[in-house]
Design an enzyme around this catalytic site. Structure first.
Site, mmCIF file in Angstrom:
data_model
loop_
_atom_site.group_PDB
_atom_site.id
_atom_site.type_symbol
_atom_site.label_atom_id
_atom_site.label_comp_id
_atom_site.label_asym_id
_atom_site.label_seq_id
_atom_site.Cartn_x
_atom_site.Cartn_y
_atom_site.Cartn_z
ATOM 1 N N CYS A 99 -19.543 5.903 10.951
ATOM 2 C CA CYS A 99 -20.195 4.592 10.972
ATOM 3 C C CYS A 99 -19.850 3.821 9.704
ATOM 4 C CB CYS A 99 -21.703 4.746 11.108
ATOM 5 S SG CYS A 99 -22.471 5.704 9.781
ATOM 6 N N CYS B 210 -14.081 -49.328 22.168
ATOM 7 C CA CYS B 210 -14.905 -48.558 23.092
ATOM 8 C C CYS B 210 -14.117 -48.163 24.330
ATOM 9 C CB CYS B 210 -16.152 -49.343 23.479
ATOM 10 S SG CYS B 210 -15.813 -50.925 24.276
ATOM 11 N N CYS C 226 0.848 -1.201 0.000
ATOM 12 C CA CYS C 226 0.000 0.000 0.000
ATOM 13 C C CYS C 226 0.877 1.242 0.000
ATOM 14 C CB CYS C 226 -0.923 -0.017 1.222
ATOM 15 S SG CYS C 226 -2.017 1.429 1.292
ATOM 16 N N HIS D 210 -18.609 -53.679 27.639
ATOM 17 C CA HIS D 210 -18.661 -52.446 26.843
ATOM 18 C C HIS D 210 -18.389 -51.260 27.759
ATOM 19 C CE1 HIS D 210 -19.665 -49.778 23.578
ATOM 20 N NE2 HIS D 210 -20.612 -49.191 24.298
ATOM 21 N N CYS E 254 -23.975 10.939 12.231
ATOM 22 C CA CYS E 254 -25.318 10.490 12.608
ATOM 23 C C CYS E 254 -25.441 10.131 14.079
ATOM 24 C CB CYS E 254 -25.745 9.304 11.750
ATOM 25 S SG CYS E 254 -24.659 7.862 11.924
ATOM 26 N N CYS F 87 -20.552 8.041 15.862
ATOM 27 C CA CYS F 87 -20.314 8.601 14.530
ATOM 28 C C CYS F 87 -20.505 10.112 14.593
ATOM 29 C CB CYS F 87 -21.266 7.970 13.521
ATOM 30 S SG CYS F 87 -21.158 8.699 11.859
ATOM 31 N N CYS G 177 -7.803 0.325 3.115
ATOM 32 C CA CYS G 177 -7.407 1.439 2.249
ATOM 33 C C CYS G 177 -8.464 1.602 1.160
ATOM 34 C CB CYS G 177 -6.031 1.187 1.630
ATOM 35 S SG CYS G 177 -5.495 2.512 0.519
ATOM 36 N N CYS H 88 -6.769 1.730 -2.502
ATOM 37 C CA CYS H 88 -6.363 0.414 -3.028
ATOM 38 C C CYS H 88 -7.532 -0.552 -3.094
ATOM 39 C CB CYS H 88 -5.257 -0.179 -2.156
ATOM 40 S SG CYS H 88 -3.741 0.801 -2.096
ATOM 41 N N HIS I 13 -16.765 10.168 4.122
ATOM 42 C CA HIS I 13 -15.655 11.022 4.576
ATOM 43 C C HIS I 13 -14.418 10.803 3.708
ATOM 44 C CE1 HIS I 13 -12.803 12.981 7.280
ATOM 45 N NE2 HIS I 13 -12.059 11.873 7.222
ATOM 46 N N HIS J 241 -9.041 11.027 2.231
ATOM 47 C CA HIS J 241 -8.323 10.291 3.276
ATOM 48 C C HIS J 241 -8.552 8.796 3.041
ATOM 49 C CE1 HIS J 241 -8.510 13.959 6.244
ATOM 50 N NE2 HIS J 241 -7.805 14.201 5.126
#
Length: 909
Positions: free
Chosen positions: A54, A159, A9, A640, A34, A31, A84, A87, A65, A71
């Protein structure tokens, strides 16, 4: 698409400086657009930007944003994963912890991107710390997922194995180790059963919960270890458990950290006061005559010291060989000259005086337990021993009343009645002090090992012999009607209490109490027919009851030197975290086997072992709750196995019958015909401590320091009732650093804790040491290099000496050496064993004939030259000296017939 790394990156240079406290504060925020709260909040990582928005589950303001401000980098405050936008993929930051990183010593180039690289590294560290803390929090709150209800397929009369594996799988301390500490499951021993068991446990407790698992790999490993389990015949479930746990211990065992004396630079165990535990196996007293093998060994060493100078004759080569190998002969002569001049202690050798000094410790006083329980001082000739009935290589640290304990038997008296005067005149040879035996531990010994103190009192001289024995399971007898009456009787228990045995379990009860208890037990018509109910407490009382040694079972008293009537009684000195109880239901005679089908009543909760605890025991928790029980239905010849196990997540009981898993009631479990029971210590304080630590993690307090703690100890804290002091010795060396061989494994060995959690754990449990910084120990690295140099030097010299010995056509004298010792030395010089062998021990390949030591017929021995013997003896010391001389041919027919023929078999490295 392969995951991207930090170098993939190009936008990481824009990352701003951010701290862990800032991320924690933002994760509790909202957030900014909101005002919606978490989870799934995203924080912008752009330098100088503090935006929190959010995600896609709401309005996805974080993406808006990024589009508006360009950004590109953002981090999810719940998952702590970096994304990212430019990317269009996730960015994986490299985690660089400590100097063990392969790139730790690479300095960043002085470029405009250096500041960005520093911030990326800081962000990577912050995210790694938060992830580690959250993982610990999750494992503390819910350390086992609601699973573990998976069956095991029967692959041919297995068993017995399926029931044992299910019972063992429902022991949280052991299962949690294999689930959470999987990186510690490493071994180079075949058949790597710990890996197979780890895979099996992972499958049984997988969240997807498969219907059943086929334990083929583990079964193949067991068959490779013990041929008894090969084929398709029915086997004993308890024997399978012992075989499995012993092998797991062997593969996972680690040497215990030894106390380090910084004043003189040696470990405490090197002192001559404590002899090897292995010697106690060689010098066992004879039960019938009171004699000892040690007397025989002393006689067998007869004239070794007298004949030493006569036997050590140099090999005389031919004149032409002297001219061809003058330098090589000079080197061999130097070895012999050094050896004969008395420099036998070079490089770790020991002289005869040193050996005698190490052995002669009979004048020391050692406290032992008297019959009344008081401590009185007696000489070392008192019979105080420590042995291990299940795993001699895994002793448990001693706790209790004996501040000093020698693992060697008492030194033999000066005069032996069985020796004739001719034998007494022979100069004795003291066996060399063997290689100091290390003490080992593993998760098996941590979970299942306890200690029993057994006392045998001579009724003639009142001498008490005290023995400490380690156990991983207890085999209890099932008492009959007469045995029950004797256990509950007033007169019998009074004698037990006076003798200091564990009669406290029934001591307050008299005949009236016994009759009332008998009537209460026999209230139902079924019990009137079958007799009184046998409880697990009855079985424990029968096991710990006093045993009179008389008749054919008389006691061989070391003080009286005769067979005497005695009394034997035992108690528990230390209690295991999980107590494995085996009820002895099967009796095997010469021609047939029988099964005891008596119902034994056992508690699901509150099994109290306090009545069977030694008075000076340091055990705090004595109550146990049932985890699982293995049951056998049928006869001694056929039947058994099934298992009833309590799921530790929902506390419900389930029946495990091969592939079938069914929920059952508690009454169904209590009516089962128990064969093997697993009880775990119950301690409410441990549960409260876990809740407190979980609360501290939830606080997410900002801390200036981070502490590293052992992952193994943290597993104990999460699953043990008594985790004990914090122990970081499993990832630290004696110098406080990380051993070089563990540097690459450090992430699997440690867990990072915040300061508030460490402070609480340290104040509660103590221990340590505190670790804030991990670094590779430079001192250990130097010692490793020195050890490698020593290995190479010894190996090269032996190869040269042995090559010269092989070229000799008619050696004058041949020296014999024990192959058992030689294999230990070979493992050391080849790097298979980190510790050098002890002194040369030829005592097992010799036999005493007319006061002279000769080679035992068929002894496991090798043949070496005089120079090779002198070289090895100058380093390691020991003995005795054993030589054979090839016969020289004579002209007479009579002498030629008596000529000794020796076949030289040399095992070269």
């Amino acid at each position: 698409m392969p995951p991207a790394t930090s170098c993939d990156c190009p936008h990481l240079d824009c990352v701003g400086e951010i701290t862990k406290e800032e991320l924690i504060q933002k994760s509790h925020g909202q957030c900014q657009d909101c005002k919606v709260g978490g989870p799934n909040l995203w924080a912008c990582l752009e330098d100088g930007c503090a935006y929190v928005g959010c995600g896609e589950s709401h309005t996805d303001h974080s993406t808006v944003h990024s589009q508006e401000t360009r950004h590109n980098l953002t981090v999810n405050l719940t998952t702590l994963r970096v994304w990212c936008y430019a990317c269009g993929k996730e960015v994986f930051l490299e985690r660089k912890l400590g100097p063990h990183s392969p790139h730790a010593n690479i300095k960043p180039l002085p470029s405009p991107q250096s500041t960005g690289q520093v911030r990326v590294k800081l962000l990577s560290t912050v995210l790694s710390q938060l992830v580690a803390e959250r993982l610990v929090l999750i494992s503390l709150v819910c350390f086992l997922s609601p699973s573990g209800l998976t069956g095991l397929k029967n692959i041919g009369n297995t068993c017995y194995m399926n029931a044992a594996l299910q019972a063992l799988s429902n022991c949280p301390p052991l299962t949690q180790f294999f689930l959470e500490c999987g990186g510690l499951v490493r071994t180079d021993k075949k058949p790597a059963l710990c890996k197979s068991y780890q895979k099996l446990v992972s499958d049984l407790w997988h969240k997807n919960r498969p219907s059943y698992v086929v334990p083929t790999n583990l079964f193949q490993g067991i068959k490779a270890i013990n041929p008894m389990f090969r084929g398709y015949s029915q086997q004993d479930s308890q024997e399978f458990l012992r075989c499995l746990m012993d092998q797991l211990h062997e593969e996972l065992k680690e040497p215990l950290a030894e106390p380090y004396d910084q004043s003189n630079g040696i470990s405490v165990d090197d002192s001559p006061e404590e002899d090897n535990h292995s010697q106690s196996d060689e010098f066992q007293s004879c039960e019938s005559c009171g004699s000892s093998e040690r007397a025989d060994n002393e006689v067998q060493g007869g004239n070794v010291m007298m004949d030493d100078t006569n036997e050590a004759e140099m090999l005389i080569p031919e004149p032409d060989e002297i001219q061809a190998n003058r330098e090589w002969q000079k080197e061999k002569n130097m070895i012999n000259d050094l050896y004969r001049s008395g420099v036998t202690g070079v490089m770790g050798g020991s002289t005869r005086a040193d050996i005698d000094k190490d052995v002669d410790t009979t004048t020391e006083t050692t406290p032992i337990i008297s019959s009344q329980g008081a401590i009185k001082a007696q000489s070392r000739t008192s019979d105080i021993q420590m042995c291990n009935t299940t795993r001699p290589q895994s002793p448990v640290p001693m706790e209790g009343h004996i501040p000093k304990m020698s693992s060697s038997p008492p030194k033999a008296p000066s005069g032996w009645p069985s020796l004739n005067p001719a034998h007494k005149k022979v100069t004795t040879f003291s066996p060399p002090k063997n290689k100091r035996q290390k003490k080992y531990r593993s998760v098996i010994s941590d979970v299942f090992d306890g200690t029993i103190v057994s006392s045998v009192q001579c009724l003639t001289c009142d001498r008490v012999s005290v023995t400490l024995e380690n156990f991983q399971d207890i085999s209890l007898p099932i008492p009959g009607k007469e045995d029950l009456a004797k256990l509950h009787s007033s007169t019998h228990q009074t004698s037990l209490v006076k003798a200091g045995s564990c009669g406290e379990a029934y001591a307050p009860q008299g005949w009236i109490a016994f009759v009332m208890e008998y009537i209460k037990r026999c209230a139902s018509p079924r019990l009137w027919f079958w007799g009184p109910v046998v409880t697990l407490q009855d079985c424990l009382a029968a096991f710990f009851a006093r045993d009179e040694l008389k008749g054919d079972n008389m006691y061989s008293c070391e003080k009286c030197k005769k067979l005497r009537n005695g009394v034997k009684f035992c108690k528990m000195q230390s209690l295991p975290e999980i107590l494995c109880i085996h009820l002895k239901r099967f009796r095997h005679e010469l021609m047939f086997s029988t099964k005891i089908s008596t119902h034994v009543s056992f508690p699901l909760e509150g099994l109290d072992l306090q009545p069977f605890l030694a008075k000076d025991s340091s055990a705090q928790t004595t109550n146990y709750d049932l985890l699982s029980v293995i049951c056998h239905h049928g006869t001694a010849s056929s039947g058994h196995y099934i298992a009833y196990c309590r799921n530790d997540v929902n506390n419900l009981w389930y029946e495990f019958d091969d592939q079938s898993v069914t929920e059952v009631s508690e009454s169904c479990v209590q009516n089962a015909e128990a064969y093997v029971l697993f009880y775990k210590k119950s301690n409410e304080d441990a549960l409260k401590e876990r809740r407190r630590v979980s609360g501290l993690f939830n606080m997410m307090e900002p801390s200036l320091l981070q502490f590293y703690v052992s992952r193994q100890w943290l597993n104990k804290f999460k699953t043990f009732a008594e985790p004990g002091p914090i122990s970081n010795d499993d990832f630290l060396c004696l110098h406080g650093g990380v051993p070089p061989n563990k540097a690459n494994l450090i992430d699997d060995l440690v867990v990072m804790l915040p300061q508030n959690v460490w402070d609480h754990l340290y104040s509660r449990y103590g221990g340590g040491p505190a670790v804030n910084h991990l670094y590779v120990c430079h001192t250990c690295q130097i010692e490793i290099e020195k050890l490698e140099k020593r290995r190479k030097s010894e190996l090269d010299m032996f190869v040269r000496l042995n090559k010269a010995f092989q070229e000799e056509e008619s050696p004058v004298v041949i020296y014999c050496i024990s192959m058992q010792w030689f294999r230990e030395w070979e493992g050391f010089v080849k790097g298979k064993d980190n510790d050098p062998p002890g002194p040369i021990d030829n005592s097992k390949i010799t036999v005493n004939k007319n006061g002279h030591l000769t080679l035992k017929q068929g002894a496991d021995s090798g043949q070496i030259s005089e120079e090779t013997w002198n070289f090895l003896h100058s380093i390691y010391g020991g003995g005795p000296l054993v030589t054979v001389r090839p016969s020289v041919g004579h002209q007479e027919a009579e002498s030629s017939q008596s000529e000794e023929k020796i076949e030289v078999e040399t095992r070269s490295v």
